[in-house]
Every structure is written in C-alpha cells, then in structure tokens.
Motif scaffolding. Structure first.
Motif, PDB file in Angstrom:
ATOM      1  N   MET A   1       2.569  -2.148  66.583  1.00 46.34           N
ATOM      2  CA  MET A   1       2.476  -3.678  66.429  1.00 46.34           C
ATOM      3  C   MET A   1       1.297  -4.109  65.858  1.00 46.34           C
ATOM      4  O   MET A   1      -0.085  -3.335  66.065  1.00 46.34           O
ATOM      5  CB  MET A   1       2.378  -4.307  68.026  1.00 46.34           C
ATOM      6  CG  MET A   1       1.889  -5.554  68.045  1.00 46.34           C
ATOM      7  SD  MET A   1       1.747  -6.159  69.728  1.00 46.34           S
ATOM      8  CE  MET A   1       3.367  -7.049  69.762  1.00 46.34           C
ATOM      9  N   ARG A   2       1.254  -4.856  64.785  1.00 40.63           N
ATOM     10  CA  ARG A   2       0.383  -5.227  63.967  1.00 40.63           C
ATOM     11  C   ARG A   2      -0.565  -6.415  64.652  1.00 40.63           C
ATOM     12  O   ARG A   2      -0.069  -7.192  65.148  1.00 40.63           O
ATOM     13  CB  ARG A   2       0.711  -5.897  62.763  1.00 40.63           C
ATOM     14  CG  ARG A   2      -0.536  -6.200  61.547  1.00 40.63           C
ATOM     15  CD  ARG A   2      -1.077  -4.915  61.201  1.00 40.63           C
ATOM     16  NE  ARG A   2      -2.058  -5.410  60.134  1.00 40.63           N
ATOM     17  CZ  ARG A   2      -3.114  -4.821  59.769  1.00 40.63           C
ATOM     18  NH1 ARG A   2      -3.210  -3.625  60.606  1.00 40.63           N
ATOM     19  NH2 ARG A   2      -4.088  -4.992  58.878  1.00 40.63           N
ATOM     20  N   LEU A  14      -5.480  -4.601  63.202  1.00 40.89           N
ATOM     21  CA  LEU A  14      -5.454  -3.451  63.534  1.00 40.89           C
ATOM     22  C   LEU A  14      -3.926  -3.120  63.717  1.00 40.89           C
ATOM     23  O   LEU A  14      -3.070  -3.927  63.992  1.00 40.89           O
ATOM     24  CB  LEU A  14      -5.961  -2.813  64.678  1.00 40.89           C
ATOM     25  CG  LEU A  14      -5.926  -3.037  66.085  1.00 40.89           C
ATOM     26  CD1 LEU A  14      -5.915  -1.587  66.745  1.00 40.89           C
ATOM     27  CD2 LEU A  14      -6.808  -4.010  66.358  1.00 40.89           C
ATOM     28  N   GLU A  15      -3.214  -1.783  63.615  1.00 43.20           N
ATOM     29  CA  GLU A  15      -2.135  -1.302  63.901  1.00 43.20           C
ATOM     30  C   GLU A  15      -2.181  -0.739  65.294  1.00 43.20           C
ATOM     31  O   GLU A  15      -3.003   0.267  65.532  1.00 43.20           O
ATOM     32  CB  GLU A  15      -1.257  -0.481  63.190  1.00 43.20           C
ATOM     33  CG  GLU A  15      -0.058  -0.112  63.275  1.00 43.20           C
ATOM     34  CD  GLU A  15       0.860  -1.314  62.899  1.00 43.20           C
ATOM     35  OE1 GLU A  15       2.125  -1.452  63.678  1.00 43.20           O
ATOM     36  OE2 GLU A  15       0.423  -2.018  61.986  1.00 43.20           O
ATOM     37  N   PRO A  17      -0.425   0.940  68.609  1.00 46.45           N
ATOM     38  CA  PRO A  17       0.625   1.491  69.274  1.00 46.45           C
ATOM     39  C   PRO A  17       0.961   0.872  70.591  1.00 46.45           C
ATOM     40  O   PRO A  17      -0.018   0.471  71.329  1.00 46.45           O
ATOM     41  CB  PRO A  17       0.490   2.888  69.205  1.00 46.45           C
ATOM     42  CG  PRO A  17      -1.062   3.170  69.330  1.00 46.45           C
ATOM     43  CD  PRO A  17      -1.479   2.132  68.406  1.00 46.45           C
ATOM     44  N   GLU A  64      -2.369  -6.069  72.744  1.00 51.25           N
ATOM     45  CA  GLU A  64      -1.683  -7.131  72.377  1.00 51.25           C
ATOM     46  C   GLU A  64      -1.967  -8.404  72.948  1.00 51.25           C
ATOM     47  O   GLU A  64      -1.953  -9.596  72.522  1.00 51.25           O
ATOM     48  CB  GLU A  64      -0.055  -6.959  72.316  1.00 51.25           C
ATOM     49  CG  GLU A  64       0.450  -6.743  73.790  1.00 51.25           C
ATOM     50  CD  GLU A  64       0.714  -5.312  73.913  1.00 51.25           C
ATOM     51  OE1 GLU A  64       1.406  -5.005  75.013  1.00 51.25           O
ATOM     52  OE2 GLU A  64       0.193  -4.346  73.186  1.00 51.25           O
ATOM     53  N   GLN A  67      -3.908 -10.665  70.497  1.00 51.27           N
ATOM     54  CA  GLN A  67      -3.342 -11.545  69.598  1.00 51.27           C
ATOM     55  C   GLN A  67      -3.682 -12.763  69.548  1.00 51.27           C
ATOM     56  O   GLN A  67      -3.518 -13.547  70.279  1.00 51.27           O
ATOM     57  CB  GLN A  67      -1.895 -11.122  69.632  1.00 51.27           C
ATOM     58  CG  GLN A  67      -1.105 -11.813  68.427  1.00 51.27           C
ATOM     59  CD  GLN A  67      -1.361 -11.104  67.130  1.00 51.27           C
ATOM     60  OE1 GLN A  67      -1.675  -9.938  66.845  1.00 51.27           O
ATOM     61  NE2 GLN A  67      -1.066 -11.778  65.943  1.00 51.27           N
TER      62      GLN A  67
END
Length: 154
Positions: A1-2, A14-15, A17, A64, A67
């Motif tokens: 997930m970006r 960041l990416e 996982p 996440e 975000q």
C-alpha cells in the motif's frame, strides 16, 4: 500500500506492506531512530509519536493509520538553530539516564504543552503516566517539563 502523510512538517511517502506498523515504517524505510520499540503491546511508551497532535503509541498501530495525517516524532521538536525548550530542560535537569524512554516522553510532554502551556505537576504526571522509565528519573522529568513550560511562557 502506498502511503502519504506529513512527518515532522514535511511530506513523507512510502510503500508499506500489509501488517507493517507505523513504528516499523518510521524506523525502517523512513530512517528515524527516535521512536523506539519497547514492548510491542502499547504499554511502555517508548514508541509514542503524535498523530494529528495527539500522543499515541505506534508499535501496534497499522502504518496505514497515518495516511493523510500529521505524524510527529522527537526528531521534529528541535530546529537547526537549537533544541526545543523541553530538550534543553531535560538536559539541564539531567532528566534522562539510559534514554530509551525519552523520545516518547518528550513527544507526549510537547503535546501537553501545546494543549496546556501552564500545566501543574498533576497534569504533567497524568500526561507522562503511560510512559515507563526503569531508571527512576520520573521526578527529574516532571521538573524538566515544568521548567520548560515556565521558559516557554517567559
């Protein structure tokens, strides 16, 4: 997930996982060393960061959750021109020993002083209650927070 969010006032991306915690993201791909892993159960306070200005443990928080939000760590407190008044007061009061807990405590203390620029001792104790310091420096830390609050009001 970006993921994209603001970290200590700057854009971060960041990416991440699936299953990565915010603490893992901060210490891993984002390269910060302030937030520490202590217990992994949100019980010691070493991993505290601010999320939209509120102190929160990051060791079990999914990455996440950051975000689009504001994340703050101890690295965001001082400036190149000098330390944050809390950092200076902690040094003056010799409030840290091993230092493992300090980043979380400083983040929580800074959030307290943003909410309440003139806290009494009970308010400081309540704000720092989630933090475990095995070195026994709590009284010096409380004095340092009160000293920093006074300095910031002067």
């Amino acid at each position: 997930m970006r993921l994209a969010f603001t970290l200590n006032g700057a854009t971060a991306a960041l990416e991440a996982p699936e299953g990565m915690t915010l603490l893992q993201a901060l210490r891993g791909p984002l390269g910060l060393s302030g937030p520490r892993f202590g217990c992994g159960a949100e019980a010691c306070g070493a991993c505290y960061v601010t999320l939209d200005g509120q102190p929160q443990p990051s060791c079990a928080l999914p990455a996440e959750a950051a975000q689009g939000r504001q994340v703050g760590t101890v690295e965001g407190l001082g400036t190149p021109a000098g330390p944050h008044p809390l950092q200076a007061a902690f040094l003056m009061e010799q409030a840290g020993q091993c230092g493992w807990c300090l980043s979380g405590i400083l983040v929580s203390a800074a959030a307290l002083l943003r909410r309440n620029p003139a806290p009494d001792e009970a308010a400081v104790r309540a704000a720092l209650e989630p933090h475990l310091c095995r070195c026994g420096a709590q009284n010096r830390m409380i004095r340092a927070v009160l000293c920093a609050a006074k300095e910031m009001r002067a």
